[in-house]
Design a protein around this motif. Structure first.
Motif, PDB file in Angstrom:
ATOM      1  N   GLU A 209       0.734  -1.188  -0.030  1.00 38.69           N
ATOM      2  CA  GLU A 209      -0.048   0.022  -0.229  1.00 38.69           C
ATOM      3  C   GLU A 209       0.974   1.459  -0.041  1.00 38.69           C
ATOM      4  OE1 GLU A 209       1.372  -1.133   3.652  1.00 38.69           O
ATOM      5  OE2 GLU A 209      -0.233  -2.250   3.004  1.00 38.69           O
TER       6      GLU A 209
ATOM      7  N   GLY B 126      -3.392   3.953  -2.512  1.00 33.80           N
ATOM      8  CA  GLY B 126      -3.477   2.721  -3.377  1.00 33.80           C
ATOM      9  C   GLY B 126      -2.906   1.594  -2.682  1.00 33.80           C
TER      10      GLY B 126
ATOM     11  N   ALA C 270      -2.629  -3.044  -3.241  1.00 31.70           N
ATOM     12  CA  ALA C 270      -2.545  -4.187  -3.909  1.00 31.70           C
ATOM     13  C   ALA C 270      -2.968  -5.234  -3.314  1.00 31.70           C
ATOM     14  CB  ALA C 270      -1.063  -4.564  -4.457  1.00 31.70           C
TER      15      ALA C 270
ATOM     16  N   GLN D 196      -4.154  -9.942  -7.772  1.00 34.78           N
ATOM     17  CA  GLN D 196      -3.919  -9.470  -9.058  1.00 34.78           C
ATOM     18  C   GLN D 196      -4.434  -7.954  -9.116  1.00 34.78           C
ATOM     19  OE1 GLN D 196      -5.935 -12.004  -8.575  1.00 34.78           O
ATOM     20  NE2 GLN D 196      -7.375 -12.194 -10.209  1.00 34.78           N
TER      21      GLN D 196
ATOM     22  N   GLU E  86      -5.020  -4.037  -8.163  1.00 42.23           N
ATOM     23  CA  GLU E  86      -4.324  -2.881  -7.835  1.00 42.23           C
ATOM     24  C   GLU E  86      -5.717  -1.768  -7.890  1.00 42.23           C
ATOM     25  OE1 GLU E  86      -1.250  -1.584 -10.358  1.00 42.23           O
ATOM     26  OE2 GLU E  86       0.009  -3.587  -9.980  1.00 42.23           O
TER      27      GLU E  86
ATOM     28  N   SER F 208      -6.828   1.748  -6.289  1.00 44.17           N
ATOM     29  CA  SER F 208      -6.472   3.255  -5.880  1.00 44.17           C
ATOM     30  C   SER F 208      -7.783   4.050  -5.482  1.00 44.17           C
ATOM     31  CB  SER F 208      -5.841   4.027  -7.066  1.00 44.17           C
ATOM     32  OG  SER F 208      -6.777   4.209  -8.181  1.00 44.17           O
TER      33      SER F 208
END
Length: 103
Positions: A35, A63, A65, A68, A70, A72
């Motif tokens: 993060e 943001g 992860a 898989q 990602e 924001s």
């Protein structure tokens, strides 16, 4: 930040200044794989005869992860810094949705 400042105001009119700052925030997400949290601040100052107006603009970019994914989140505020409590709640909801979608 210089590019952002140039986009906002190429050359401020007489009596106006634009300053900008970028800073790292403590990440507001827990339980993600990784993060980050950054704050961009632009302060517009306008001086007229007997009045000075100072207008801070804040943009927090958060943001993280998860698997898989990602994800924001951008939170903008004028005049006062965004609420970290609100950012934590919103980020937690996004992480919860990522977990539900990915498993």
């Amino acid at each position: 930040m210089k590019q952002l400042r140039g986009e906002l105001v190429g050359k401020p009119p007489k009596g106006e200044t634009v300053t900008s700052y970028a800073s790292r925030l403590t990440p507001v997400v827990s339980g993600a794989d990784s993060e980050f949290a950054d704050r961009f601040t632009v302060v517009i100052t306008v001086v007229r005869k007997t009045t000075t107006l100072i207008l801070p603009l804040y943009v927090d970019v958060i943001g993280f992860a998860y698997g898989q994914a990602e994800i924001s989140l951008t939170v903008e505020a004028v005049g006062a810094k965004p609420s970290m409590a609100l950012e934590r709640r919103l980020a937690a909801l996004l992480l919860e949705r990522a977990r539900a979608a990915i498993g």
